[in-house]
Write a protein that holds these residues in place. Structure first.
Motif, PDB file in Angstrom:
ATOM      1  N   PHE A   1       6.107   7.532  11.228  1.00  0.00           N
ATOM      2  CA  PHE A   1       5.938   6.037  11.681  1.00  0.00           C
ATOM      3  C   PHE A   1       5.903   5.512  12.961  1.00  0.00           C
ATOM      4  O   PHE A   1       6.423   6.180  13.796  1.00  0.00           O
ATOM      5  CB  PHE A   1       7.278   5.306  10.793  1.00  0.00           C
TER       6      PHE A   1
ATOM      7  N   CYS B   1      -8.116  12.502   3.355  1.00  0.00           N
ATOM      8  CA  CYS B   1      -7.963  10.697   3.987  1.00  0.00           C
ATOM      9  C   CYS B   1      -6.663  10.803   4.761  1.00  0.00           C
ATOM     10  O   CYS B   1      -6.890  10.440   6.005  1.00  0.00           O
ATOM     11  CB  CYS B   1      -7.618   9.989   2.819  1.00  0.00           C
ATOM     12  N   HIS B   2      -5.800  11.694   4.620  1.00  0.00           N
ATOM     13  CA  HIS B   2      -4.292  11.905   5.520  1.00  0.00           C
ATOM     14  C   HIS B   2      -4.627  12.469   6.917  1.00  0.00           C
ATOM     15  O   HIS B   2      -4.325  11.715   7.739  1.00  0.00           O
ATOM     16  CB  HIS B   2      -3.409  12.490   4.914  1.00  0.00           C
TER      17      HIS B   2
ATOM     18  N   PHE C   1     -11.655   7.277   0.367  1.00  0.00           N
ATOM     19  CA  PHE C   1     -11.330   6.913  -1.005  1.00  0.00           C
ATOM     20  C   PHE C   1     -12.118   6.990  -2.015  1.00  0.00           C
ATOM     21  O   PHE C   1     -11.571   7.537  -3.166  1.00  0.00           O
ATOM     22  CB  PHE C   1     -10.956   5.361  -0.649  1.00  0.00           C
TER      23      PHE C   1
ATOM     24  N   PHE D   1      -5.333  -2.795   3.562  1.00  0.00           N
ATOM     25  CA  PHE D   1      -5.344  -2.273   5.141  1.00  0.00           C
ATOM     26  C   PHE D   1      -5.624  -3.532   5.937  1.00  0.00           C
ATOM     27  O   PHE D   1      -6.925  -3.341   6.491  1.00  0.00           O
ATOM     28  CB  PHE D   1      -6.173  -0.933   5.379  1.00  0.00           C
TER      29      PHE D   1
ATOM     30  N   MET E   1       0.883   4.337  -3.011  1.00  0.00           N
ATOM     31  CA  MET E   1       1.090   5.753  -2.612  1.00  0.00           C
ATOM     32  C   MET E   1       2.036   6.421  -3.385  1.00  0.00           C
ATOM     33  O   MET E   1       2.164   7.411  -3.887  1.00  0.00           O
ATOM     34  CB  MET E   1       1.079   6.012  -1.233  1.00  0.00           C
ATOM     35  N   LYS E   2       3.353   5.670  -3.681  1.00  0.00           N
ATOM     36  CA  LYS E   2       4.434   6.131  -4.288  1.00  0.00           C
ATOM     37  C   LYS E   2       4.060   6.240  -5.858  1.00  0.00           C
ATOM     38  O   LYS E   2       4.562   7.234  -6.565  1.00  0.00           O
ATOM     39  CB  LYS E   2       5.731   5.312  -4.007  1.00  0.00           C
TER      40      LYS E   2
ATOM     41  N   CYS F   1      -6.553  14.262  -1.046  1.00  0.00           N
ATOM     42  CA  CYS F   1      -5.684  13.473  -0.396  1.00  0.00           C
ATOM     43  C   CYS F   1      -5.544  13.726   1.193  1.00  0.00           C
ATOM     44  O   CYS F   1      -5.568  12.700   2.008  1.00  0.00           O
ATOM     45  CB  CYS F   1      -4.124  13.889  -0.903  1.00  0.00           C
TER      46      CYS F   1
ATOM     47  N   ARG G   1      -3.949   9.057   8.682  1.00  0.00           N
ATOM     48  CA  ARG G   1      -2.452   8.754   8.495  1.00  0.00           C
ATOM     49  C   ARG G   1      -1.498   9.663   9.613  1.00  0.00           C
ATOM     50  O   ARG G   1      -1.789  10.800   9.800  1.00  0.00           O
ATOM     51  CB  ARG G   1      -2.058   9.402   7.114  1.00  0.00           C
TER      52      ARG G   1
ATOM     53  N   TRP H   1     -11.556  10.653  -3.248  1.00  0.00           N
ATOM     54  CA  TRP H   1     -10.699  10.993  -4.018  1.00  0.00           C
ATOM     55  C   TRP H   1     -10.591  10.256  -5.379  1.00  0.00           C
ATOM     56  O   TRP H   1     -10.078  10.956  -6.386  1.00  0.00           O
ATOM     57  CB  TRP H   1      -9.236  10.050  -3.204  1.00  0.00           C
TER      58      TRP H   1
ATOM     59  N   ARG I   1       0.973  -1.254   0.067  1.00  0.00           N
ATOM     60  CA  ARG I   1      -0.018   0.087   0.031  1.00  0.00           C
ATOM     61  C   ARG I   1       0.923   1.142   0.194  1.00  0.00           C
ATOM     62  O   ARG I   1       0.564   2.183  -0.590  1.00  0.00           O
ATOM     63  CB  ARG I   1      -1.040  -0.171   1.229  1.00  0.00           C
ATOM     64  N   GLN I   2       2.098   1.110   0.705  1.00  0.00           N
ATOM     65  CA  GLN I   2       2.907   2.178   0.654  1.00  0.00           C
ATOM     66  C   GLN I   2       3.534   2.554  -0.869  1.00  0.00           C
ATOM     67  O   GLN I   2       3.536   3.592  -1.431  1.00  0.00           O
ATOM     68  CB  GLN I   2       4.140   2.046   1.614  1.00  0.00           C
TER      69      GLN I   2
ATOM     70  N   VAL J   1       1.071   6.589  -6.744  1.00  0.00           N
ATOM     71  CA  VAL J   1       0.098   7.777  -6.972  1.00  0.00           C
ATOM     72  C   VAL J   1       0.846   9.034  -7.102  1.00  0.00           C
ATOM     73  O   VAL J   1       0.558   9.719  -7.920  1.00  0.00           O
ATOM     74  CB  VAL J   1      -0.712   7.940  -5.532  1.00  0.00           C
ATOM     75  N   VAL J   2       1.998   9.349  -6.388  1.00  0.00           N
ATOM     76  CA  VAL J   2       2.979  10.429  -6.372  1.00  0.00           C
ATOM     77  C   VAL J   2       3.604  10.532  -7.640  1.00  0.00           C
ATOM     78  O   VAL J   2       3.758  11.735  -8.229  1.00  0.00           O
ATOM     79  CB  VAL J   2       3.667  10.498  -5.088  1.00  0.00           C
TER      80      VAL J   2
ATOM     81  N   THR K   1       4.529   1.409   9.691  1.00  0.00           N
ATOM     82  CA  THR K   1       3.296   1.987   8.957  1.00  0.00           C
ATOM     83  C   THR K   1       2.989   3.237   9.714  1.00  0.00           C
ATOM     84  O   THR K   1       3.127   3.522  11.082  1.00  0.00           O
ATOM     85  CB  THR K   1       2.280   1.077   9.065  1.00  0.00           C
ATOM     86  N   ARG K   2       2.279   4.137   9.108  1.00  0.00           N
ATOM     87  CA  ARG K   2       1.622   5.255   9.586  1.00  0.00           C
ATOM     88  C   ARG K   2      -0.038   5.298   9.649  1.00  0.00           C
ATOM     89  O   ARG K   2      -0.442   6.444   9.914  1.00  0.00           O
ATOM     90  CB  ARG K   2       1.976   6.577   8.774  1.00  0.00           C
TER      91      ARG K   2
HETATM   92  C1  HEC Z   1      -8.139   6.859   1.239  1.00  0.00           C
HETATM   93  C2  HEC Z   1      -7.237   7.396   1.908  1.00  0.00           C
HETATM   94  C3  HEC Z   1      -5.924   8.011   1.181  1.00  0.00           C
HETATM   95  C4  HEC Z   1      -6.145   8.902   0.102  1.00  0.00           C
HETATM   96  C5  HEC Z   1      -7.116   9.243  -0.733  1.00  0.00           C
HETATM   97  C6  HEC Z   1      -4.720   9.191  -0.122  1.00  0.00           C
HETATM   98  N1  HEC Z   1      -3.909   8.675   0.814  1.00  0.00           N
HETATM   99 FE1  HEC Z   1      -1.875   8.691   0.785  1.00  0.00          FE
HETATM  100  N2  HEC Z   1      -1.704   7.374   2.344  1.00  0.00           N
HETATM  101  C7  HEC Z   1      -2.830   6.972   3.049  1.00  0.00           C
HETATM  102  C8  HEC Z   1      -2.269   6.287   4.276  1.00  0.00           C
HETATM  103  C9  HEC Z   1      -3.239   5.536   5.226  1.00  0.00           C
HETATM  104  C10 HEC Z   1      -1.082   6.246   4.290  1.00  0.00           C
HETATM  105  C11 HEC Z   1      -0.263   5.631   5.315  1.00  0.00           C
HETATM  106  C12 HEC Z   1       0.348   3.999   4.682  1.00  0.00           C
HETATM  107  C13 HEC Z   1       1.083   3.273   5.704  1.00  0.00           C
HETATM  108  O1  HEC Z   1       2.274   3.759   6.083  1.00  0.00           O
HETATM  109  O2  HEC Z   1       0.981   2.062   5.849  1.00  0.00           O
HETATM  110  C14 HEC Z   1      -0.607   6.945   3.226  1.00  0.00           C
HETATM  111  C15 HEC Z   1       0.739   7.028   2.700  1.00  0.00           C
HETATM  112  C16 HEC Z   1       0.994   8.028   1.803  1.00  0.00           C
HETATM  113  C17 HEC Z   1       2.431   8.389   1.354  1.00  0.00           C
HETATM  114  C18 HEC Z   1       3.769   7.651   1.928  1.00  0.00           C
HETATM  115  C19 HEC Z   1       4.016   6.187   1.241  1.00  0.00           C
HETATM  116  C20 HEC Z   1       5.158   5.768   1.883  1.00  0.00           C
HETATM  117  O3  HEC Z   1       6.169   5.498   1.223  1.00  0.00           O
HETATM  118  O4  HEC Z   1       5.086   5.454   3.237  1.00  0.00           O
HETATM  119  C21 HEC Z   1       2.480   9.146   0.157  1.00  0.00           C
HETATM  120  C22 HEC Z   1       3.653   9.898  -0.396  1.00  0.00           C
HETATM  121  C23 HEC Z   1       1.058   9.587   0.096  1.00  0.00           C
HETATM  122  N3  HEC Z   1       0.256   8.606   0.788  1.00  0.00           N
HETATM  123  C24 HEC Z   1       0.551  10.403  -0.834  1.00  0.00           C
HETATM  124  C25 HEC Z   1      -0.624  10.530  -1.204  1.00  0.00           C
HETATM  125  C26 HEC Z   1      -1.187  11.543  -2.294  1.00  0.00           C
HETATM  126  C27 HEC Z   1      -0.398  12.698  -2.828  1.00  0.00           C
HETATM  127  C28 HEC Z   1      -2.506  11.498  -2.315  1.00  0.00           C
HETATM  128  C29 HEC Z   1      -3.633  12.097  -3.261  1.00  0.00           C
HETATM  129  C30 HEC Z   1      -3.100  12.234  -4.575  1.00  0.00           C
HETATM  130  C31 HEC Z   1      -2.876  10.439  -1.480  1.00  0.00           C
HETATM  131  N4  HEC Z   1      -1.867   9.879  -0.653  1.00  0.00           N
HETATM  132  C32 HEC Z   1      -4.278  10.159  -0.985  1.00  0.00           C
HETATM  133  C33 HEC Z   1      -4.178   7.184   2.850  1.00  0.00           C
HETATM  134  C34 HEC Z   1      -4.557   7.671   1.696  1.00  0.00           C
END
Ligand code: HEC
Length: 164
Positions: free
Chosen positions: A164, A155-156, A120, A90, A46-47, A152, A160, A123, A42-43, A49-50, A103-104
């Protein structure tokens, strides 16, 4: 030398216990392994996504020159990524409380799953809206990226941890 009946039974019990304990440890280990993989995946999501959203944020801020074609491609890729149901990664037992340092993810995710799913969905909707207008010029892109950024944070903030 012949073992007494009692000793035979005892040693059989000992062997069975050892096998059982061994398989219990194996199950616990493979479960921890699955949880670790879910966290890493899942991390990684998110990478990804970025990776796609980063250039769009850059164009929205004017740090990168607006390019309609590149913006359209990044937004379409982001939309494709958003189709994947990442909330399924999750797993129970994978909050920061369970796995500090790894994890965060806040425990609130598991306390209010419906709210997490809704964040979610919000988003996903913001990504879909962005994909519609990404090629329509910098101002249109910037407005949609603004909404994306809010989603973003939507949800964060509740789900989040900062660290960590
Ligand atoms: C539905 C919830 C949700 C949405 C929407 C969301 N995130 Fe996240 N994101 C999380 C959660 C929860 C974590 C922590 C995951 C973990 O550490 O296990 C996270 C972690 C991250 C991380 C860190 C990844 C890592 O390597 O630890 C980044 C960067 C990030 N999100 C960017 C984004 C961006 C940019 C967007 C929007 C474009 C976004 N997220 C949308 C829930 C979300």
């Amino acid at each position: 030398m012949q073992m007494s009946r009692n000793r035979k039974i005892l040693s059989a019990v000992a062997v069975c216990s050892a096998v059982l304990l061994g398989s219990m440890i194996a199950v616990t280990q493979s479960q921890a392994d699955t949880e670790d993989k879910a966290i890493a995946t899942r991390q990684g999501y998110m990478k990804l996504v970025v990776w796609e959203a980063g250039p769009l944020f850059g164009m929205a801020k004017g740090e990168i020159a607006y390019d309609a074609e590149a913006a359209t491609t990044h937004a379409a890729n982001l939309k494709a990524i958003s189709q994947y149901p990442v909330t399924g990664l999750f797993l129970d037992g994978t909050s920061k409380a369970d796995r500090p340092g790894k994890t965060r993810a806040k425990a609130d995710i598991w306390q209010d799953r419906a709210k997490f799913e809704a964040a979610f969905d919000d988003w996903r909707a913001a990504v879909a809206a962005l994909a519609e207008v990404a090629g329509d010029g910098q101002p249109a892109l910037a407005a949609a990226v603004g909404d994306l950024g809010k989603s973003c944070g939507g949800c964060h903030k509740p789900f989040r941890h900062k660290d960590f």
